[in-house]
Write an enzyme that holds these catalytic residues in place. Structure first.
Site, PDB file in Angstrom:
ATOM      1  N   SER A  50       0.820  -1.204   0.000  1.00  0.00           N
ATOM      2  CA  SER A  50       0.000   0.000   0.000  1.00  0.00           C
ATOM      3  C   SER A  50       0.860   1.262   0.000  1.00  0.00           C
ATOM      4  CB  SER A  50      -0.901  -0.001   1.242  1.00  0.00           C
ATOM      5  OG  SER A  50      -1.591   1.211   1.355  1.00  0.00           O
TER       6      SER A  50
ATOM      7  N   ALA B  97       6.312  11.091   4.805  1.00  0.00           N
ATOM      8  CA  ALA B  97       5.323  11.587   5.760  1.00  0.00           C
ATOM      9  C   ALA B  97       4.143  12.129   4.969  1.00  0.00           C
ATOM     10  CB  ALA B  97       5.934  12.666   6.647  1.00  0.00           C
TER      11      ALA B  97
ATOM     12  N   LEU C 189      -1.315   9.834   4.557  1.00  0.00           N
ATOM     13  CA  LEU C 189      -2.525   9.136   4.088  1.00  0.00           C
ATOM     14  C   LEU C 189      -3.427  10.018   3.234  1.00  0.00           C
ATOM     15  CD1 LEU C 189      -3.381   7.228   7.404  1.00  0.00           C
ATOM     16  CD2 LEU C 189      -2.337   6.268   5.346  1.00  0.00           C
TER      17      LEU C 189
ATOM     18  N   ASN D  24      -6.268  -1.038   1.695  1.00  0.00           N
ATOM     19  CA  ASN D  24      -5.650  -0.698   2.970  1.00  0.00           C
ATOM     20  C   ASN D  24      -6.537   0.321   3.673  1.00  0.00           C
ATOM     21  OD1 ASN D  24      -3.795   1.340   4.554  1.00  0.00           O
ATOM     22  ND2 ASN D  24      -2.611  -0.555   4.443  1.00  0.00           N
TER      23      ASN D  24
ATOM     24  N   CYS E  44      -1.891   3.990  12.732  1.00  0.00           N
ATOM     25  CA  CYS E  44      -2.484   5.329  12.796  1.00  0.00           C
ATOM     26  C   CYS E  44      -2.662   5.777  14.244  1.00  0.00           C
ATOM     27  CB  CYS E  44      -3.851   5.331  12.115  1.00  0.00           C
ATOM     28  SG  CYS E  44      -3.815   4.827  10.404  1.00  0.00           S
TER      29      CYS E  44
ATOM     30  N   LYS F 224      -1.948  -4.960   9.440  1.00  0.00           N
ATOM     31  CA  LYS F 224      -0.572  -4.503   9.197  1.00  0.00           C
ATOM     32  C   LYS F 224       0.024  -3.950  10.489  1.00  0.00           C
ATOM     33  CE  LYS F 224       2.138  -1.976   5.760  1.00  0.00           C
ATOM     34  NZ  LYS F 224       2.055  -1.154   4.524  1.00  0.00           N
TER      35      LYS F 224
ATOM     36  N   THR G  60       6.459   1.050   8.240  1.00  0.00           N
ATOM     37  CA  THR G  60       7.705   1.817   8.280  1.00  0.00           C
ATOM     38  C   THR G  60       8.201   2.057   9.704  1.00  0.00           C
ATOM     39  OG1 THR G  60       6.393   3.847   8.170  1.00  0.00           O
ATOM     40  CG2 THR G  60       7.296   3.005   6.103  1.00  0.00           C
TER      41      THR G  60
ATOM     42  N   GLY H 258       9.322  -5.095   3.830  1.00  0.00           N
ATOM     43  CA  GLY H 258      10.304  -4.220   4.432  1.00  0.00           C
ATOM     44  C   GLY H 258      11.647  -4.405   3.764  1.00  0.00           C
TER      45      GLY H 258
ATOM     46  N   GLY I 237       7.433  -2.886  -1.868  1.00  0.00           N
ATOM     47  CA  GLY I 237       7.049  -1.506  -1.604  1.00  0.00           C
ATOM     48  C   GLY I 237       7.939  -0.488  -2.281  1.00  0.00           C
TER      49      GLY I 237
END
Length: 301
Positions: free
Chosen positions: A21, A70, A73, A99, A130, A165, A193, A243, A265
């Site tokens: 995602s 950063a 979303l 996601n 989140c 996740k 991350t 990752g 990713g």
């Protein structure tokens, strides 16, 4: 070819390679580069209940062997996704997974309910990294209690395959995985991350507008690999590893330590064809080493 079929809960995938995602858009953006139907699954960018503008610029920075982001979303909300995006992606010949992110449990539940009604979306990936705005801003995924509570609430309204996740920014990721498994998760994906920072020495200021951001790319692979290994031993549900996977060899490492599937990713930004190259690389590895099925190497370390 070797048999690359795997299962995530009740979801059957033609191979274990998915796209992560936030790195692959809605899939359509990569259609000029690869045959999307070759992928095991595509996880579309983070979707929230309401429109989000994201964070101010600058919100991405290159770092040694990786990158910080950063983005925050940024998306137009789940209703926009349903009306505008879903009709364009529903007939892509692979599993399209959404996601889901939120600021409250109610946000997660409402978004999951809406997506559950979409026939051609067989699964969601719950992003529990989140911040929980009702609990002082700590991420849902940083404690067993809060992680379990959001999964429990979503599980009540979401009948399809539920992937959770996990955040790596915790003391014991295996305990978090066990807590979401206990509340009904069909699978866990990790790692999200790592928290990082970059500084502009000429301006003497942080590079990112938010000061800190999410670190991804090749530099995080050893940490991700260790965490996947730990979690795979701690839970009975399938583990999806991600990752720092930049090649087929990287992906195979994750499979060997217990991942049933992997997600590509940051590498998508470097090589838009990397996902299909990884699929071919896994197949070649299995044939060269005399394995008939990818199942034969999952977790053998």
């Amino acid at each position: 070819m070797a048999d690359l079929n795997i299962k995530i809960g009740s979801l059957a995938l033609k191979n274990p390679v998915m796209t992560a995602s936030g790195t692959f858009g809605y899939g359509l953006e990569f259609a000029d580069f690869i045959d999307l139907s070759q992928l095991g699954a595509i996880i579309v960018k983070g979707t929230t209940l309401h429109h989000r503008e994201g964070n101010p610029y600058p919100r991405m920075a290159e770092t040694p062997s990786g990158m910080l982001n950063a983005v925050g979303l940024q998306n137009k909300g789940v209703d926009y996704f349903i009306q505008e995006i879903y009709p364009k992606i529903k007939d892509i010949d692979t599993h399209m997974i959404v996601n889901v992110s939120g600021s409250t449990i109610d946000d997660y539940v409402a978004t999951a309910e809406k997506i559950a009604a979409l026939e051609k979306i067989p699964a969601i990936e719950l992003n529990i990294s989140c911040p929980n705005v009702k609990e002082g801003g700590m991420a849902f995924g940083t404690s067993c209690k809060s992680a379990g509570s959001v999964v429990k609430a979503v599980r009540k309204v979401y009948p399809k395959t539920l992937i959770v996740k996990l955040s790596p920014n915790v003391t014991n990721i295996a305990e978090i995985a066990q807590s979401v498994e206990a509340e009904g998760a069909d699978s866990v994906s990790l790692i999200n991350t790592l928290l990082g920072m970059a500084v502009d020495i000429e301006r003497r200021k942080p590079v990112l507008s938010t000061i800190t951001g999410g670190l991804s790319g090749a530099c995080v692979k050893p940490i991700a690999l260790r965490m996947v290994w730990q979690v795979a031993k701690a839970v009975k549900i399938p583990v999806i590893g991600l990752g720092g996977i930049m090649s087929a060899s990287d992906a195979i490492e994750f499979l060997l330590v217990g991942a049933t599937a992997v997600q590509i990713g940051t590498a998508n930004f470097i090589d838009p064809q990397i996902s299909v190259k990884v699929i071919k690389g896994i197949d070649n590895y299995l044939i060269q080493h005399g394995y008939n099925s990818v199942q034969d190497i999952i977790g053998i370390i």
